[in-house]
Design a protein around this motif. Structure first.
Motif, PDB file in Angstrom:
ATOM      1  N   HIS A 240      75.907  87.259   8.604  1.00 35.76           N
ATOM      2  CA  HIS A 240      77.098  86.428   8.782  1.00 35.76           C
ATOM      3  C   HIS A 240      77.639  86.598  10.190  1.00 35.76           C
ATOM      4  O   HIS A 240      77.448  87.640  10.833  1.00 35.76           O
ATOM      5  N   ARG A 241      78.335  85.575  10.676  1.00 36.63           N
ATOM      6  CA  ARG A 241      78.895  85.648  12.025  1.00 36.63           C
ATOM      7  C   ARG A 241      79.945  86.747  12.157  1.00 36.63           C
ATOM      8  O   ARG A 241      80.312  87.136  13.268  1.00 36.63           O
ATOM      9  N   THR A 246      74.927  88.958   4.660  1.00 39.71           N
ATOM     10  CA  THR A 246      75.441  88.110   3.581  1.00 39.71           C
ATOM     11  C   THR A 246      74.829  88.496   2.247  1.00 39.71           C
ATOM     12  O   THR A 246      73.733  89.048   2.186  1.00 39.71           O
TER      13      THR A 246
END
Length: 342
Positions: A240-241, A246
């Motif tokens: 995930h950013r 994730t």
């Protein structure tokens, strides 16, 4: 006559008799005997060929040699590559065989038109495309750029590029690796248990041993991502950013996502895209680049073609020779004769 649709709602139905229908149903039922890529290609060819047959009032199944000849010439006039046309011919033959029909490809008329198409393509300058090689020197530069990065994505991408180069596995094979597939040798280096590959489908699978550096990079990624204690997790999973892995982590990353790793790697080391490409393909590193680069590096080091084939699980010598042809160019007998005199 009965109307059937072959295991794909996008595929247009075609008419056939009951015996052929039963054989095709059995073929669809056993589709797991083939790779998912082969099955997708078959369905795509069937769609294209069926539409052409409908538009031109030709027979699709069974297809006569005359109709197949005209269909292949149609593909040529549409600008399809000779390799693509050969794939269409092979898959149409495959469909006929599994339907219990004589493939139209056995006709001398079809053989001649395929030869004619190939000859015309070569004379016109068509060349088989090849992925831009990702070599050992590239891996060293990437390692210097991303080693110890605080960003999980870069740690994952670095581990991925190490494994892709070291194992010569295909993208689909890399995407299936799970944490439980990892074991360690006595000196701590990692051994990967690869259940199956495109060309090796057997209960024993194959094993791939990693170097100390590649083992360290993979270990660093697993620890940073918190995956070491999750045996069912994919080794390479989305990040995930927000700089966290994730969830869930049980599904393989898609091919486009894995391809993007090569793009980020190219940008990280400043490799300039090719100005000349093969029909718009292979401008930079792609999913096959690590396999090509590793094969070329092994050839430069003097490893035999048989050894290279074993590492890359290739079954055709021609494939490997195409990858290493530029490396082997100056190892020919005539070069040896000329340079001995010089």
């Amino acid at each position: 006559m009965t109307e059937i649709t072959v295991a794909n709602p996008l595929l247009q139905p075609f008419s056939t008799n009951d015996d052929i229908s039963a054989r095709l149903a059995a073929f669809v039922r056993d589709r797991e005997a083939f790779s998912s890529n082969t099955w997708r290609q078959l369905l795509s060819v069937m769609r294209i060929c069926w539409r052409w047959a409908e538009e031109n009032r030709r027979s699709f199944l069974p297809m006569t040699p005359e109709d197949l000849r005209d269909y292949l010439l149609h593909l040529q006039s549409a600008g399809r590559a000779s390799s693509t046309i050969a794939t269409h011919a092979a898959l149409i033959s495959m469909l006929h065989r599994n339907a219990g029909l004589v493939p139209p490809n056995v006709s001398p008329d079809v053989f001649r038109v395929v030869k004619k198409i190939n000859r015309a393509a070569v004379i016109a300058g068509e060349r088989t495309g090849q992925a831009v090689p990702f070599c050992r020197q590239d891996l060293k530069k990437l390692d210097a750029a991303w080693q110890g990065s605080p960003r999980l994505q870069q740690l994952r991408d670095l581990a991925f590029m190490h494994i892709a180069y070291s194992t010569l596995l295909r993208l689909s094979e890399l995407s299936r690796l799970r944490v439980r597939d990892i074991s360690r040798a006595a000196d701590g280096r990692i051994i990967l248990d690869v259940a199956w590959t495109k060309t090796i489908v057997q209960s024993g699978g194959i094993v791939k041993a990693l170097s100390r550096q590649s083992s360290q990079r993979l270990t660093e990624w697993l620890i940073a991502a918190g995956l070491s204690g999750e045996p069912d997790a994919m080794i390479f999973c989305p990040v995930h950013r927000a700089n966290c892995v994730t969830k869930p982590r049980l599904a393989p990353m898609s091919t486009p996502c894995l391809e993007e790793i090569f793009l980020r790697a190219r940008n990280a080391v400043g490799v300039v895209a090719r100005s000349r490409t093969n029909k718009g393909r292979y401008a930079g590193w792609s999913g096959h680049s690590a396999r090509v680069g590793a094969a070329q590096d092994m050839a430069r080091k003097g490893f035999s073609v048989a050894q290279i084939m074993q590492e890359g699980t290739w079954t055709r010598t021609e494939t490997v020779m195409r990858y290493i042809r530029m490396v082997e160019a100056h190892k020919g007998a005539m070069i040896g004769l000329m340079e001995d005199d010089e």
